[in-house]
Design a protein around this motif. Structure first.
Motif, short mmCIF file in Angstrom:
data_model
loop_
_atom_site.label_atom_id
_atom_site.label_comp_id
_atom_site.label_asym_id
_atom_site.label_seq_id
_atom_site.Cartn_x
_atom_site.Cartn_y
_atom_site.Cartn_z
N ARG A 145 0.84 -1.22 0.00
CA ARG A 145 0.00 0.00 0.00
C ARG A 145 0.86 1.26 0.00
O ARG A 145 0.36 2.36 -0.21
N ASP A 146 2.17 1.09 0.31
CA ASP A 146 3.04 2.26 0.39
C ASP A 146 3.88 2.43 -0.88
O ASP A 146 4.84 3.18 -0.90
N ILE A 147 3.48 1.73 -1.95
CA ILE A 147 4.29 1.77 -3.19
C ILE A 147 4.44 3.20 -3.73
O ILE A 147 5.53 3.63 -4.09
N GLU A 169 -6.39 4.19 0.02
CA GLU A 169 -5.20 4.07 0.87
C GLU A 169 -3.93 4.51 0.12
O GLU A 169 -3.01 5.07 0.72
N TYR A 170 -3.90 4.26 -1.20
CA TYR A 170 -2.71 4.66 -1.98
C TYR A 170 -2.55 6.18 -1.98
O TYR A 170 -1.45 6.71 -1.92
N LEU A 171 -3.69 6.89 -2.03
CA LEU A 171 -3.65 8.36 -1.99
C LEU A 171 -3.22 8.82 -0.60
O LEU A 171 -2.32 9.66 -0.45
N LYS A 172 -3.85 8.24 0.42
CA LYS A 172 -3.55 8.62 1.81
C LYS A 172 -2.06 8.47 2.10
O LYS A 172 -1.40 9.39 2.58
N ILE A 189 -11.87 12.90 -2.42
CA ILE A 189 -11.77 13.76 -1.23
C ILE A 189 -12.66 13.17 -0.11
O ILE A 189 -12.26 13.11 1.05
N GLU A 190 -13.86 12.74 -0.50
CA GLU A 190 -14.80 12.19 0.50
C GLU A 190 -14.21 10.94 1.14
O GLU A 190 -14.31 10.74 2.35
N MET A 191 -13.58 10.09 0.29
CA MET A 191 -12.97 8.86 0.81
C MET A 191 -11.80 9.19 1.73
O MET A 191 -11.63 8.59 2.79
N LEU A 192 -10.99 10.17 1.29
CA LEU A 192 -9.78 10.53 2.03
C LEU A 192 -10.10 11.03 3.43
O LEU A 192 -9.44 10.66 4.41
#
Ligand SMILES: Nc1ncnc2c1ncn2[C@@H]1O[C@H](COP(=O)(O)OP(=O)(O)OP(=O)(O)O)[C@@H](O)[C@H]1O
Ligand SMILES: O=P(O)(O)OC[C@@]1(O)O[C@H](CO)[C@@H](O)[C@@H]1O
Length: 309
Positions: A145-147, A169-172, A189-192
């Motif tokens: 997930r931290d790629i 999670e990739y964005l976060k 944005i809503e997911m984040l």
């Protein structure tokens, strides 16, 4: 030079239907258009159309991988992929007169830990001649997930600019490495933030929160409403004119491609926003993904409103 990274590449199949889809029946496809897809490959085509040099990177594998490289050859786009054992996925976009666009996205094949390590080791060499790197889309199964977090760190260590366009999670995690620019849409944005966005003020507030983390350019794309840009110079809204939309798939990628070109050319933020909105909206007039007619872009550009908020 702009390198576009697509870890989860795809053969994108656009099915053009002359009749409205009727679920549970046999539908015949009037016309099929196959393209080298996955968000970063749409970005690459747009960068090339904007007149900048581009190279595509990421993973490809199997017969679909070979086909994808042949499609890029036909588009005149150079590439330096990591070849993997798994088969590159296909994604289908059905365009019909009833629903407009319906997308079916495969998850993508498995990438092994060895393949991921090998790609990361080669990555600094792949981007060494790039001014800007774009990282787009989902990652295939099996990847950490931290790629993107790791990749952004590598790009920044080399002193290059990097745009991140992904979700969840990739964005976060990616945000933690502070890319030069991010381009989430409203859903992302809503997911984040795990919230519901109800107004433009909300969008601006959340964009500012991301900017304050230390990300110099935060762009929130808002479909037909255009986009918001938060940067050091201020907050801007870019509004496209009303257009007769044909296919909006790849509009976000077109916006990323245009912003990559704008960062490469050191454009002023308001000029960059106008350019990116015009390119992205011109993509919505094309039936094929990640392409636009430069004459239509120029026409739209004259009617894009840039408002300082
Ligand atoms: N209906 C539309 N009319 C005019 N321009 C549009 C329309 N839809 C999209 N665009 C243009 O494309 C840009 C990006 O669109 P959008 O917000 O839909 O991106 P996205 O959600 O990331 O797209 P995708 O993930 O499908 O590539 C907008 O800022 C706008 O300039
Ligand atoms: O699964 P991802 O990588 O998030 O999205 C894949 C995809 O839908 O994105 C592009 C449109 O933006 C298409 O070319 C492609 O099929």
């Amino acid at each position: 030079m702009i390198t576009t990274v697509t870890l989860n590449a795809s053969i994108d199949k656009a099915y053009h239907m002359t009749q409205k889809i009727e679920n549970g029946t046999v539908m015949r496809v009037a016309e099929t258009h196959n393209s080298a897809g996955g968000k970063g490959l749409n970005v690459a085509r747009v960068v090339k159309l904007c007149g900048s040099d581009t190279k595509a990177a990421g993973f490809v594998g199997g017969y679909n991988g070979q086909y994808l490289e042949s499609l890029l050859d036909a588009d005149g786009i150079s590439y330096e992929f990591e070849h993997i054992n798994g088969e590159t996925r296909s994604c289908i976009n059905i365009l019909d007169p009833g629903y407009g666009s319906t997308e079916y996205l495969e998850g993508g094949c498995e990438v092994t830990a060895e393949e991921e390590t090998s790609f990361l080791e080669r990555f600094p060499g792949i981007i060494r001649n790039s001014d800007v790197v774009t990282i787009s889309g989902s990652a295939p199964r099996g990847m950490g997930r931290d790629i993107y977090q790791k990749m952004i760190r590598i790009v920044k260590k080399l002193g290059r600019k990097v745009i991140l366009d992904t979700s969840g999670e990739y964005l976060k995690r990616g945000l933690e490495s502070l890319p030069t620019m991010v381009k989430p849409n409203k859903d992302e944005i809503e997911m984040l933030f795990d919230i519901k966005v109800r107004s433009q003020e909300d969008v601006i507030g959340y964009a500012q929160k991301i900017y304050e983390k230390g990300i110099p350019y935060v762009v929130i794309s808002l479909g037909g409403e255009g986009a918001l840009l938060v940067c050091k110079k201020g907050i801007y809204q870019g509004k496209p004119p009303r257009i007769e939309v044909v296919n909006t798939v790849g509009c976000g990628d077109s916006m990323v491609g245009a912003f990559a070109v704008a960062l490469e050319r050191n454009m002023e933020p308001e000029d960059a926003l106008k350019f990116a909105v015009a390119v992205a909206s011109a993509n919505a007039l094309s039936s094929n993904t990640g392409t636009f007619d430069p004459a239509k872009r120029d026409e739209i550009s004259q009617n894009v409103k840039i408002i300082k908020l």
